[in-house]
Design a protein around this motif. Structure first.
Motif, PDB file in Angstrom:
ATOM      1  N   ARG A 110       0.828  -1.203   0.000  1.00 38.84           N
ATOM      2  CA  ARG A 110       0.000   0.000   0.000  1.00 38.84           C
ATOM      3  C   ARG A 110       0.868   1.262   0.000  1.00 38.84           C
ATOM      4  N   ALA A 117       0.480   4.142   1.298  1.00 44.91           N
ATOM      5  CA  ALA A 117       0.598   4.785   2.612  1.00 44.91           C
ATOM      6  C   ALA A 117       1.694   4.140   3.455  1.00 44.91           C
ATOM      7  N   GLN A 163       1.117  13.472  -0.640  1.00 49.19           N
ATOM      8  CA  GLN A 163       0.014  13.048   0.211  1.00 49.19           C
ATOM      9  C   GLN A 163      -0.624  11.890  -0.531  1.00 49.19           C
ATOM     10  N   VAL A 164      -0.670  10.733   0.088  1.00 46.72           N
ATOM     11  CA  VAL A 164      -1.121   9.538  -0.595  1.00 46.72           C
ATOM     12  C   VAL A 164      -2.633   9.453  -0.606  1.00 46.72           C
ATOM     13  N   GLN A 208      -5.134   6.522  -1.457  1.00 44.77           N
ATOM     14  CA  GLN A 208      -5.183   5.085  -1.733  1.00 44.77           C
ATOM     15  C   GLN A 208      -5.973   4.827  -2.997  1.00 44.77           C
TER      16      GLN A 208
END
Length: 105
Positions: free
Chosen positions: A39, A41, A100-101, A103
């Motif tokens: 992932r 993040a 800034q991730v 998803q």
């Protein structure tokens, strides 16, 4: 339920988590923002820890790229980054401009 909290998965995930590196070691990381296996993040959190440690981290992120294609799609950047290290050039860092991730971007 969160399978990562159950054993043996919890212990296996901890064993597979990279640790901190000497701050003299530069790092190149490529992350597909569409990756459902690693992932984004999690990768960005690791990059933040490396940056906080003082490492130079070159981070390349690609939107809508999944786990299976990020290495292929960033091979040119990775090879250039490695070549520059062997040429004695200082490692650039992405630490001041981490994304800034979102998803599944």
């Amino acid at each position: 339920s969160d399978i990562s909290a159950a054993e043996p998965w919890n212990a296996l995930l901890k064993q597979n988590t990279p640790g901190m590196l000497s701050r003299t070691i530069p790092v190149f990381i490529a992350q597909g923002l569409g990756d459902g296996i690693v992932r984004p993040a999690v990768t960005i959190a690791y990059v933040r820890r490396l940056c906080g440690n003082g490492n130079s981290v070159g981070l390349v992120t690609l939107p809508k790229v999944g786990h299976g294609f990020i290495a292929r799609d960033t091979a040119r950047e990775a090879a250039q980054w490695i070549g520059e290290r062997f040429s004695g050039l200082p490692a650039p860092t992405s630490c001041a401009s981490l994304p800034q991730v979102v998803q599944g971007d």
